[in-house]
Design an enzyme around this catalytic site. Structure first.
Site, PDB file in Angstrom:
ATOM      1  CB  SER A 181      -7.803  -5.773   1.088  1.00 28.16           C
ATOM      2  OG  SER A 181      -8.340  -4.489   1.129  1.00 28.16           O
TER       3      SER A 181
ATOM      4  CG  ASP B 296     -10.753 -12.822   4.914  1.00 25.18           C
ATOM      5  OD1 ASP B 296      -9.994 -11.831   4.883  1.00 25.18           O
ATOM      6  OD2 ASP B 296     -11.951 -12.756   4.597  1.00 25.18           O
TER       7      ASP B 296
ATOM      8  NE  ARG C 170     -11.267 -11.385  -4.328  1.00 30.30           N
ATOM      9  CZ  ARG C 170     -11.097 -11.010  -3.054  1.00 30.30           C
ATOM     10  NH1 ARG C 170     -10.916 -11.898  -2.120  1.00 30.30           N
ATOM     11  NH2 ARG C 170     -11.085  -9.734  -2.736  1.00 30.30           N
TER      12      ARG C 170
ATOM     13  CE  LYS D  29     -14.020 -10.060   3.528  1.00 32.50           C
ATOM     14  NZ  LYS D  29     -12.806 -10.150   4.358  1.00 32.50           N
TER      15      LYS D  29
ATOM     16  NE  ARG E 257     -14.815  -6.664   0.844  1.00 34.07           N
ATOM     17  CZ  ARG E 257     -14.401  -5.492   1.312  1.00 34.07           C
ATOM     18  NH1 ARG E 257     -15.276  -4.600   1.734  1.00 34.07           N
ATOM     19  NH2 ARG E 257     -13.137  -5.205   1.383  1.00 34.07           N
TER      20      ARG E 257
ATOM     21  CB  CYS F  22      -1.396  -5.779   3.781  1.00 31.88           C
ATOM     22  SG  CYS F  22      -1.664  -4.010   3.633  1.00 31.88           S
TER      23      CYS F  22
ATOM     24  CE1 TYR G  66     -15.630 -10.366  -6.245  1.00 27.77           C
ATOM     25  CE2 TYR G  66     -16.471  -9.276  -4.281  1.00 27.77           C
ATOM     26  CZ  TYR G  66     -15.440  -9.882  -4.961  1.00 27.77           C
ATOM     27  OH  TYR G  66     -14.218 -10.009  -4.366  1.00 27.77           O
TER      28      TYR G  66
ATOM     29  CG  HIS H  80     -10.451  -8.459   7.863  1.00 25.38           C
ATOM     30  ND1 HIS H  80     -10.113  -7.361   7.107  1.00 25.38           N
ATOM     31  CD2 HIS H  80     -10.575  -9.482   6.977  1.00 25.38           C
ATOM     32  CE1 HIS H  80     -10.041  -7.695   5.835  1.00 25.38           C
ATOM     33  NE2 HIS H  80     -10.317  -8.975   5.727  1.00 25.38           N
TER      34      HIS H  80
HETATM   35  C1  OXD Z   1     -11.617  -8.678   1.520  1.00 27.21           C
HETATM   36  C2  OXD Z   1     -11.681 -10.102   1.177  1.00 27.21           C
HETATM   37  O1  OXD Z   1     -12.074  -7.840   0.736  1.00 27.21           O
HETATM   38  O2  OXD Z   1     -11.219 -10.929   1.977  1.00 27.21           O
HETATM   39  O3  OXD Z   1     -11.093  -8.368   2.596  1.00 27.21           O
HETATM   40  O4  OXD Z   1     -12.216 -10.451   0.108  1.00 27.21           O
HETATM   41 MN    MN Z   2     -10.715 -10.054   3.858  1.00 25.48          MN
END
Ligand code: OXD
Ligand code: MN
Length: 600
Positions: A251, A280, A377, A209, A71, A253, A200, A229
């Protein structure tokens, strides 16, 4: 053939066609025939690579441009008419200016290409909490990912009907993946997202998102609900009751790991089970009984591959065994399977690394290179998850008993504590931060603030967002979920983690559930309610988590907390208020109260 009579949709698609001038327009109905044909085409053109169909049935591989692997927060904008409505955590531009600038980039961008029109639902079709989106794109990769991540196809229009205008308009073109002209732009006041020059996932799967967090958080503020989130999990107790919990972590964590947790043996024997509703994003709204209900708007997992293994998350690994798209991991050329760092200790000798070079994987990794990109991913369907909740498709969602915040903190923050009330819990959420480790940046203890783990995703002014949290608490009253903070990452003087984490986090969930039920007492401290000695069950890990270690895990150090409060005051003043964020007085009051309790 278009799949709807909704004139708002048809008119908007027409406008996008006039702008982008594609050679063909294909409406995605979601049928198997159509998707199979698209897979075939993508394999033929090299956009996707077919993996070993015996070992990984239905699985495909995709490689993005090396300049396009994550991102891009610096190129992500919230375009509201007034700058102050975007607030200090977002890049802002005037919507008319941005539309004009981007229209030039989109003009004719799909010449010679096909435009795919993707109808999708975020949330179970028919759910009162679900919302419809339409994404137009020139990427088959996007279509195939959206099929996994959302309820995609003709059925999505059922919720919209023929006249509603309540759908999110998403325009995506990979264009020529030029990072200089890459833009991920949300226009919350128009229910519109424009994304260009990226391919991406996080930038182009516009349901995730861009819609489910940035646009939806704005909608939630106006319509009385919350887009967060957060993972959603259910814990089944020995008496058969299932308690639902959401958790927000920045992220890296371990959200996906917690969402798919496998309880320790002792808990399993007693009949505990954990079910995944989401890993998520949570959309939450008060139900008719006044409690807060959550749905996972997504239909799959877009998980980070490196680090996923049999020990860290066997359930996630299982999710990736079929019908999964892998992006930027490594390929084992001998059998066309996939590999990533920490999958196991045996990198393939005959490997293709994520950028496409054929290498000796053993030598390559021994030289310190990674075969998979660190942000590589898997896109895996939720139905593949061995512990998917039976309520995953429940249109009403699941009632939430507890909300957890957390970050990566080497010191200061105890293993777990509970807020005194919703307002204090909102303060705790606003204070979420993660500390960098020496390994990551060279500087230990640098705090990165990430309020509610939503910093990159709040689609409006963060001050108004905190205020919305406070208002939701007022609305929920005594039916509000209890709010907790956890920290799995406390370290000793030598930098070793002192809590085992992973499945053992069940022990903390256990205490949290008991607090919700009122069956365990707690110590009232300056920062919140902490577990009493002996109340975190360490049966089976007594050697690792001795009473001394537990004391450290639950320590509230006055000096460190005084510093913490000073830093939060600085953050509110300098990073938020001075930059146009309206920090609610109630949050400043919480700071005063904690300070007073520390000094008592
Ligand atoms: C993030 C994802 O970046 O879930 O939080 O991909
Ligand atoms: Mn996320």
């Amino acid at each position: 053939m278009s799949l709807t009579n909704n004139q708002n949709v048809l008119k908007w698609v027409d406008e996008m066609v006039s702008l982008c001038k594609p050679e063909n327009v294909v409406w995605i109905d979601g049928s198997k025939e159509q998707l199979d044909a698209l897979r075939k085409e993508a394999i033929e053109t090299g956009e996707m690579i077919e993996l070993n169909q015996e070992k990984l049935p239905g699985c495909l591989y995709h490689r993005t441009n090396p300049n396009d692997v994550a991102r891009v927060e610096d190129r992500t904008f919230i375009c509201t008419r007034k700058k102050e409505d975007a607030g200090p955590t977002n890049n802002w531009c005037d919507p008319q200016e941005m539309y004009a600038k981007l229209s030039k980039l989109y003009d004719g961008v799909m010449k010679g290409r096909t435009m795919y029109v993707i109808p999708y639902s975020m949330g179970p079709i028919g759910s009162p909490l679900a919302k419809v989106g339409v994404e137009v794109t020139d990427s088959i990769y996007v279509v195939l990912n959206m099929q996994i991540m959302t309820r995609m196809g003709a059925d999505a229009f059922k919720n919209l009907g023929d006249v509603s205008n309540d759908f999110v308009r998403g325009l995506h073109s990979k264009a020529d993946v030029n990072p200089e002209e890459r833009y991920i732009v949300q226009f919350p006041e128009d229910n519109t997202i424009w994304s260009i020059n990226s391919a991406y996932g996080g930038n182009v799967l516009l349901g995730k998102k861009c819609f489910a967090l940035r646009i939806a958080s704005f909608q939630g503020k106006n319509e009385g609900w919350m887009a967060e989130h957060m993972l959603i999990l259910g814990v089944k107790k020995p008496d058969g009751e299932i308690k639902y919990i959401t958790a927000a972590f920045p992220s890296a964590c371990g959200k996906t790991n917690l969402a798919m947790l496998i309880p320790p043996e002792g808990y399993k024997k007693d009949g505990y089970e954990v079910f995944t509703v989401g890993d998520d994003i949570a959309w939450m709204k008060p139900g008719e009984d006044g409690r807060l209900y959550a749905i996972n708007p997504e239909n799959g997992f877009f998980g980070v591959a490196p680090g996923t293994n049999e020990k860290s998350n066997p359930n996630a690994l299982h999710c990736t065994m079929k019908d999964t798209i892998f992006t930027n991991v490594a390929i084992n050329n001998d059998d066309m399977t996939v590999w990533w760092e920490k999958l196991d200790k045996n990198p393939p000798v005959n490997a293709t690394e994520w950028k496409g070079a054929v290498v000796n994987g053993v030598e390559y990794t021994a030289e310190g290179n990674t075969l998979a990109h660190p942000n590589s991913r898997f896109t895996a369907p939720a139905v593949n998850c061995p512990c998917i909740s039976s309520e995953f498709n429940n249109p009403a969602g699941v009632p939430i008993s507890a909300i957890i915040f957390g970050g990566r903190r080497a010191s200061t923050t105890p293993l777990v504590y509970q807020s005194f009330d919703w307002t204090h819990g909102t303060y705790m959420g606003s204070a979420v931060s993660s500390e960098t480790t020496a390994a990551a940046t060279g500087a230990v203890g640098v705090l990165r603030h990430d309020p509610m783990a939503m910093k990159p995703f709040i689609g409006y002014n963060v001050g108004d967002y905190w205020n919305h949290w406070l208002e939701m608490g007022e609305k929920l009253g005594d039916k509000a979920p209890k709010i907790f903070n956890v920290n799995w990452f406390k370290q000793d003087e030598n930098g070793n983690f002192i809590w085992p984490g992973f499945g053992d986090n069940m022990r903390v969930l256990d205490w949290i559930i008991k607090r919700c039920e009122g069956t365990v007492d707690a110590d009232e401290t300056a920062i919140g309610y902490l577990p009493k000695k002996g109340d975190i069950n360490v049966e089976g890990i007594e050697d690792e988590v001795t009473p001394e270690i537990m004391d450290k895990l639950l320590d509230v150090d006055k000096e460190l907390w005084t510093k913490e409060i000073a830093e939060m005051r600085r953050y509110y003043d300098d990073d938020i208020k001075a930059k146009g964020g309206n920090v609610p007085q109630a949050l400043y009051d919480e700071l005063d109260k904690i300070e007073a309790r520390l000094n008592k």
